[in-house]
Design an enzyme around this catalytic site. Structure first.
Site, PDB file in Angstrom:
ATOM      1  CE  LYS B  76     -32.901  13.558  -6.439  1.00 48.14           C
ATOM      2  NZ  LYS B  76     -34.091  12.792  -6.010  1.00 48.14           N
ATOM      3  CB  SER B 152     -35.608  11.519  -9.375  1.00 51.32           C
ATOM      4  OG  SER B 152     -35.725  11.733  -7.982  1.00 51.32           O
ATOM      5  CB  SER B 176     -36.684   9.487  -6.003  1.00 51.04           C
ATOM      6  OG  SER B 176     -37.531   9.712  -7.102  1.00 51.04           O
TER       7      SER B 176
END
Lengths: 96, 490
Positions: B76, B152, B176
């Site tokens: 990420k 996210s 997330s």
């Protein structure tokens, strides 16, 4: 009536070093106001004598020798800087 | 296809010289190049370096002491990678091309033999739950590209679901990792707060953030968490506790386990199909010898409000570091120092980020601190106690990961309040610092989108969470289903 005024938004934004255009102040007052209103439902909860939780772990101070360790070079630290000169970060004038 | 194999099975193939690390990396990039135009899961690809890394491993030869030898991984983009652009999906870091160090989790993965194939798309600074808040592009759900992947960590979840990488790292501040895992039909773990080092994670809300793996199977997940866990002297909020071998817990034996089922997770507003899937899972676990009872977490309904105040307050402080001096964007329209700060930040941050900074600054300001921030921290204590009470009697808590399956683009994201309410299931777990996993629990009857089930455990008892998730997964086998990219499920 929003929970936060346009003036307050402007003030808080300035504290956070943000600029909100006049056109957008209404929108932000509305949106942030909605969230503050949501937060006010917390007042339904009796929190007398309840300790606040700021952190999950029971942390304690960890002591160590105050030794300087070299982990990178000045050149490396400066390589992502928007502007630098003579090995220093350069910024616009601070005093007019 | 290696997409159908677990990490363990791929390691066996490497060991038996059926494949090379280069084959795995090449296959990963082949998948990426085939599907990325539909999915857009990545912000930055690391193709050249990844292929060199694989070649180096091949020359070195397979060695069992590397638990992730040659495994392609996506990271990420709020996790710092040395020499590889790291943006947190924000324009303020769009030119942060050359970070100086690897985050501890990245260092550990590299030391374990994993190969970083690229940086995954996300909501800017991890603020959002659809990945629509990325300042670069929108990631699509591989099961149906009309639907959001969640967020996210939407890029990480979508890439794993689409078979581009066997696993990816995400971060979880209020759901997330778990919510996109549920929306994309993969396994996502948020470890106990302090289990994994946050050094090199670009902080959103420091008392809530944890790094966690997204994988296709529970076994893979346990394997990755074993590698990234542990105390780190660079992060004093990481916990000095032993890391058990999580894979040892995957016995299939759940007999005698006591499961709590909060009635708040089955109220109106939760999709019927989602509720049915979880009920079916409970029945299944019962058949395997576990027992379950309904419980109540009375302060749950205040979790979202407390969360938004706490997260925004911490964010307003954490994001003060983006000032245009040392790295990141500096506005070209500034004539003095104050303008440099204000214009760099105003031009660099997106709307949602600004909104949360303003809310946080307001909640932390001296006039309102007692009313909002302190109050939220007190309610956090009560929520934590609710969980402690239940987990003193039960081994774990089970419910849906999300109130509904993934929704279509634009369906919910226009209404911030409704988006925030959907955080009811995942957010309380971060407030209490507990470990929780989302595991695939079937498909919705109407839209065919994946359903996720959440299993919450005691602090530092990821083993029990994995044990239950694995037993359920092996009984149901939902992980074997794969999306037809761009279309409905096969």
């Amino acid at each position: 009536m929003s929970k936060i005024s346009k003036e307050q938004i402007k003030h808080v934004a300035a504290l956070a070093r943000l600029e909100i255009s006049e056109d957008n102040l209404d929108k932000y007052a509305q949106e942030v106001g909605t969230l503050i209103e949501l937060a006010e439902e917390l007042n339904e909860v009796d929190t007398t004598n309840v300790k606040p939780t700021t952190h999950m772990l029971q942390t304690k101070n960890v002591m160590r020798e105050d030794e300087a360790k070299k982990w990178t070079t000045r050149e490396d630290i400066l390589k992502n800087a928007p502007d630098h000169k003579d090995g220093l970060f350069r910024v616009p004038s601070i005093l007019e | 296809m290696s997409q159908d194999l677990t990490i363990k099975e791929q390691l066996d193939q490497l060991k038996n010289k059926q494949v090379k690390a280069s084959d795995l990396i090449n296959e990963s990039f082949k998948k990426i190049h085939e599907n990325e135009k539909h999915i857009e899961a990545f912000i930055t690809l690391n193709e050249e370096q990844a292929k060199l890394d694989a070649k180096k491993l091949d020359e070195q030869g397979f060695d069992e002491k590397y638990p992730l030898f040659g495994m392609p991984i996506g990271i990420k983009d709020n996790i710092v990678t040395k020499g590889l652009k790291t943006t947190a999906a924000s324009q303020i870091l769009a030119n942060f091309d050359d970070p100086l160090y690897d985050a501890t989790v990245v260092k550990k993965l590299k030391e374990a033999g994993a190969i970083n194939v690229g940086k995954m798309n996300m909501d800017e600074f991890a603020m959002g739950s659809t990945t629509e808040n990325s300042s670069f592009h929108v990631t699509k759900n591989p099961w149906n590209t009309d639907y959001v992947p969640g967020g996210s960590s939407g890029g990480s979840a979508a890439a794993v679901a689409a078979g581009m990488v066997p696993f990816a790292l995400g971060t979880d501040t209020g759901g997330s990792v778990r919510q996109p895992a549920a929306f994309c039909g993969v396994v996502g773990m948020k470890p106990t707060y302090g289990r994994v080092s946050r050094f090199g994670l670009i902080a959103y809300a420091s008392s809530l953030d944890q790094v966690g793996p997204l994988t296709r199977t529970v076994e893979d997940n346990a394997r990755v968490l074993e590698v990234i866990s542990g105390y780190d002297e660079m992060d004093l909020s990481s916990a000095p506790v032993d890391v058990p071998k999580f894979t040892d817990a995957l016995t299939g034996d759940v007999a005698g386990l006591k499961i709590a089922v909060p009635k708040e997770y089955f109220q109106d507003g939760f999709d019927e199909d989602v509720k049915e899937s979880v009920k079916h899972a409970l029945k299944l676990l019962e058949d395997l010898g576990a027992t379950w009872e309904e419980v109540s977490l009375p302060h749950l309904k205040y979790a979202a409000s407390a969360y938004y105040i706490i997260a925004a307050s911490e964010a307003s402080s954490n994001l003060a570091r983006f000032d245009g001096v040392r790295y990141g964007k500096r506005s070209e329209n500034a004539n003095n120092m104050l303008e440099m700060y204000t214009k760099s930040r105003s031009e660099g941050f997106g709307e949602e980020v600004k909104r949360r900074i303003i809310l946080g600054t307001f909640a932390m300001s001296s006039d309102f601190y007692e009313d909002y921030y302190k109050k939220a921290l007190q309610v956090r204590t009560l929520i934590k106690q609710d969980f402690e009470n239940v987990l003193s009697e039960y081994d774990c808590i089970i419910g849906p990961t999300t109130p509904s399956t993934a929704y279509k683009f634009g369906e919910k994201s226009k209404d911030p309040l409704r988006m925030y309410a959907s955080d009811l299931t995942t957010v309380p777990v971060n407030l209490a610092g507990l470990p929780a996993i989302s595991v695939p629990a079937g498909f919705h009857n109407d839209n065919n989108m994946p359903i996720g089930m959440q299993i919450i455990g005691r602090p530092f008892d990821e083993s029990t969470v994995y044990r239950v998730a694995h037993a359920y997964e092996q009984e149901t086998g939902f992980y074997k289903e794969k999306p037809q990219i761009g279309g409905a499920k096969s």
